[in-house]
Design a protein around this motif. Structure first.
Motif, PDB file in Angstrom:
ATOM      1  N   VAL A  12       0.780  -1.179  -0.271  1.00 42.73           N
ATOM      2  CA  VAL A  12       0.078  -0.141   0.354  1.00 42.73           C
ATOM      3  C   VAL A  12       1.043   1.363   0.075  1.00 42.73           C
ATOM      4  O   VAL A  12       1.805   1.368   0.534  1.00 42.73           O
ATOM      5  N   ASN A  14      -0.733   5.871   0.546  1.00 46.58           N
ATOM      6  CA  ASN A  14      -1.665   6.250   0.227  1.00 46.58           C
ATOM      7  C   ASN A  14      -3.085   6.058   0.107  1.00 46.58           C
ATOM      8  O   ASN A  14      -3.582   6.434  -0.355  1.00 46.58           O
ATOM      9  N   GLU A  15      -2.658   4.712   1.076  1.00 49.45           N
ATOM     10  CA  GLU A  15      -4.390   4.373   1.213  1.00 49.45           C
ATOM     11  C   GLU A  15      -5.502   4.909   1.981  1.00 49.45           C
ATOM     12  O   GLU A  15      -6.446   3.355   2.380  1.00 49.45           O
ATOM     13  N   ALA A  16      -5.282   5.720   2.524  1.00 45.42           N
ATOM     14  CA  ALA A  16      -5.690   5.115   4.130  1.00 45.42           C
ATOM     15  C   ALA A  16      -6.947   5.603   3.668  1.00 45.42           C
ATOM     16  O   ALA A  16      -8.351   5.085   4.708  1.00 45.42           O
ATOM     17  N   LEU A  19      -8.587   1.717   2.772  1.00 44.77           N
ATOM     18  CA  LEU A  19      -8.016   0.176   2.706  1.00 44.77           C
ATOM     19  C   LEU A  19      -9.445   0.188   4.076  1.00 44.77           C
ATOM     20  O   LEU A  19      -9.172  -1.189   3.812  1.00 44.77           O
ATOM     21  N   ASP A  37       3.785  -0.928   3.952  1.00 45.98           N
ATOM     22  CA  ASP A  37       3.756   0.486   3.511  1.00 45.98           C
ATOM     23  C   ASP A  37       4.487   0.778   2.999  1.00 45.98           C
ATOM     24  O   ASP A  37       5.983   0.469   2.950  1.00 45.98           O
ATOM     25  N   SER A  40       3.876   5.974   2.656  1.00 44.69           N
ATOM     26  CA  SER A  40       2.740   6.797   2.386  1.00 44.69           C
ATOM     27  C   SER A  40       2.978   7.912   3.321  1.00 44.69           C
ATOM     28  O   SER A  40       4.142   8.301   4.265  1.00 44.69           O
ATOM     29  N   THR A  44      -1.520   6.412   6.409  1.00 47.37           N
ATOM     30  CA  THR A  44      -2.569   4.471   5.883  1.00 47.37           C
ATOM     31  C   THR A  44      -1.857   3.491   6.868  1.00 47.37           C
ATOM     32  O   THR A  44      -2.513   3.295   7.407  1.00 47.37           O
TER      33      THR A  44
END
Length: 275
Positions: A12, A14-16, A19, A37, A40, A44
């Motif tokens: 991942v 920057n998939e806050a 996710l 990660d 990010s 995330t």
């Protein structure tokens, strides 16, 4: 402590926002969740930890297979389910565990239903595998392979047992953004293969050209797609990749001619409607 049967492994960045729904869909399906990660700048990692995931950190080096291989390091599970933050999982956990306990292959194809701006589509992807036997290869459009880059022996998971829903191409902007990214990574791969000279694997060159041509089509870089498919056909005639390039090229040319025909009809109708 008993070895977990199944772990979900994600890479991942920057998939806050995406996710949480992914991790919620994995609850009760897998024994562990590993989130790797790759740099990010948002929350995330904290989101992943809040949902009970094991979080590791690494850099992003324009290489999906390197990130996936790094993500699975230290994962003790017998089976890995490779998912992304924009996947949502639907499963029958009991049936899935029975299948994994009995199957003899090292990998399994999973049905992936895509939310696409041009309409829904479904395809099979290798998403379940034994990490001790296989690893990822390829900078982009990464694939699982065994020793000597051999393709894995694989079966298929019934859709009622496990399926993924992919949101990554839900909008036109998503498709163009991802295709542009893949084109850049594909060109990097070609540069690396060219630098290898005679030592380069011809099959890998053909596969890279095929993927690059398809990505150019997705990005609507049509002339570059035509040139790439033509180069593939010239360099590797008679190969499976050449046959797939022929099919893609024919579809591309039909689409271009259809668009031109429609524009011609519109011009004719507009002319006929004038006084």
């Amino acid at each position: 402590m008993a070895r977990p049967l199944l772990a979900a492994v994600l890479i991942v960045k920057n998939e806050a926002a995406m996710l949480p729904a992914c991790l919620e869909s994995l609850a009760g399906v897998v024994d562990q969740i590993h989130v790797h990660d790759t740099g990010s700048t948002d929350s995330t990692p904290a989101v992943a930890a809040r949902y009970g995931a094991i979080v590791t950190h690494g850099g992003w080096h324009d290489d999906f297979s390197a990130a996936r291989n790094e993500a699975q390091q230290g994962c003790p599970a017998t089976w890995i389910l490779a998912v992304d933050a924009d996947h949502r999982v639907t499963a029958d956990p009991g049936a899935l565990r029975r299948l994994l306990a009995e199957v003899t292959t090292d990998a399994l194809l999973v049905q992936v239903d895509g939310a696409h701006h041009a309409g829904p589509h479904t395809q099979l992807e290798t998403r379940l595998y034994r990490p001790g036997s296989l690893s990822w290869t390829g900078r982009v459009h990464e694939r699982l392979a065994g020793p000597g880059s051999s393709p894995p022996d694989q079966g298929t998971v019934p859709a009622a047992t496990l399926r993924l829903h992919h949101l990554g191409h839900a909008t036109y902007a998503d498709r163009i953004r991802r295709a542009d990214r893949n084109i850049a990574l594909g060109k990097l791969t070609l540069d690396e293969l060219i630098a290898q000279g005679q030592a380069a694997d011809p099959r890998q060159i053909a596969r890279t050209l095929l993927d690059l041509g398809r990505d150019c089509m997705a990005a609507e870089q049509l002339q570059q797609a035509v040139d790439t498919f033509a180069l593939l056909r010239e360099m590797f005639p008679g190969t499976p990749e050449s046959s797939q390039a022929n099919d893609a090229l024919s579809r591309l040319m039909v689409g271009v001619c259809y668009d031109r025909f429609c524009r011609f009809l519109v011009d004719q109708l507009q002319a006929a409607s004038r006084p």
